[in-house]
Design an enzyme around this catalytic site. Sequence first.
Site, short mmCIF file in Angstrom:
data_model
loop_
_atom_site.label_atom_id
_atom_site.label_comp_id
_atom_site.label_asym_id
_atom_site.label_seq_id
_atom_site.Cartn_x
_atom_site.Cartn_y
_atom_site.Cartn_z
N SER A 7 0.83 -1.20 0.00
CA SER A 7 0.00 0.00 0.00
C SER A 7 0.86 1.25 0.00
CB SER A 7 -0.92 0.02 1.23
OG SER A 7 -1.56 1.28 1.33
N HIS A 32 -1.14 -1.15 -4.38
CA HIS A 32 -2.40 -0.75 -3.74
C HIS A 32 -2.40 0.76 -3.52
CE1 HIS A 32 -6.02 -1.87 -1.45
NE2 HIS A 32 -5.68 -0.93 -0.59
N ASP A 34 -4.49 3.72 -1.98
CA ASP A 34 -5.58 4.07 -1.06
C ASP A 34 -5.99 5.52 -1.27
OD1 ASP A 34 -6.15 1.77 0.60
OD2 ASP A 34 -4.12 1.98 1.38
N MET A 36 -8.45 8.45 -0.14
CA MET A 36 -9.27 8.84 1.02
C MET A 36 -9.76 10.28 0.85
SD MET A 36 -6.87 7.40 4.08
CE MET A 36 -6.29 5.71 4.11
N HIS A 67 -8.19 1.58 -4.38
CA HIS A 67 -9.17 1.37 -3.29
C HIS A 67 -9.78 2.72 -2.92
CE1 HIS A 67 -9.70 0.06 1.21
NE2 HIS A 67 -10.86 0.22 0.59
N MET A 69 -11.79 4.84 -0.76
CA MET A 69 -12.41 5.03 0.56
C MET A 69 -13.05 6.41 0.57
SD MET A 69 -9.71 3.21 3.16
CE MET A 69 -8.23 3.48 2.19
N MET A 138 -11.57 -5.46 5.04
CA MET A 138 -10.76 -4.61 5.90
C MET A 138 -10.58 -5.29 7.25
SD MET A 138 -9.93 -2.00 4.07
CE MET A 138 -9.11 -1.14 5.42
N ASP A 176 -6.85 -6.35 3.90
CA ASP A 176 -6.12 -5.08 4.05
C ASP A 176 -6.22 -4.61 5.49
OD1 ASP A 176 -5.04 -2.56 3.89
OD2 ASP A 176 -6.51 -1.77 2.47
#
Length: 217
Positions: A7, A32, A34, A36, A67, A69, A138, A176
């Site tokens: 990540s 990965h 992330d 946000m 991913h 979020m 998660m 994850d």
Amino acid sequence: MIKIAPSLLSADFSDMRSGVRACMENGADWIHCDVMDGFFVPNISFGSKMVADIRRFTGEKAYLDVHLMIEKPERYLDRYAEAGASLITVHAEATEDLEGTIQKIHELGVQAGVSLNPATGEEAILPFLDRIDTVLCMTVIPGYGGQKLIGSVIPKIARLAERKRERGYAFELEVDGGVRPENAAVLREAGATVLVAGSAFFGAEDKQELLRSLRGE
């Protein structure tokens, strides 16, 4: 073989190129990313431009595991597809139209994933397992790296793996949060096929050995 997805949330944001290079040169399977938004999770990371810049750096060689979020991810699917995402994963908790969101991701020519927070049961996605490319469980509260794995999520991973076997589904089962060599074996045994490692990977002096350990080699 178990896939490992470092990540970038744990990489040095002032030198993201070096973080991506570390993933590629040490044999990581996926990268990965992330994303946000500060609303769905209490933190902000980066957006579609970062993903596009990473894709320009890697070319087509890398599998970019994006991913999201973020709240109402369906508003931004086009941007991440255009940026070069290989897989776009949305949270079941973040959209009111999960079926339509999965369909739109596929229409954009990208693989579709759905993520479940630790407290969300697998019942939320059972109707969609035949059309999901990846289920992401998660094992921490999403929003921050470096947390300890929540062991109570492991039975959910095992139940999803069992249903996958029973029904002949082909989705990857990704985990994850807090993944480290000392808990990787129990995750593999539960049925995980992809392990996300952030702080464990970027904090390792010998990253290739870390990957071998996570894979159980």
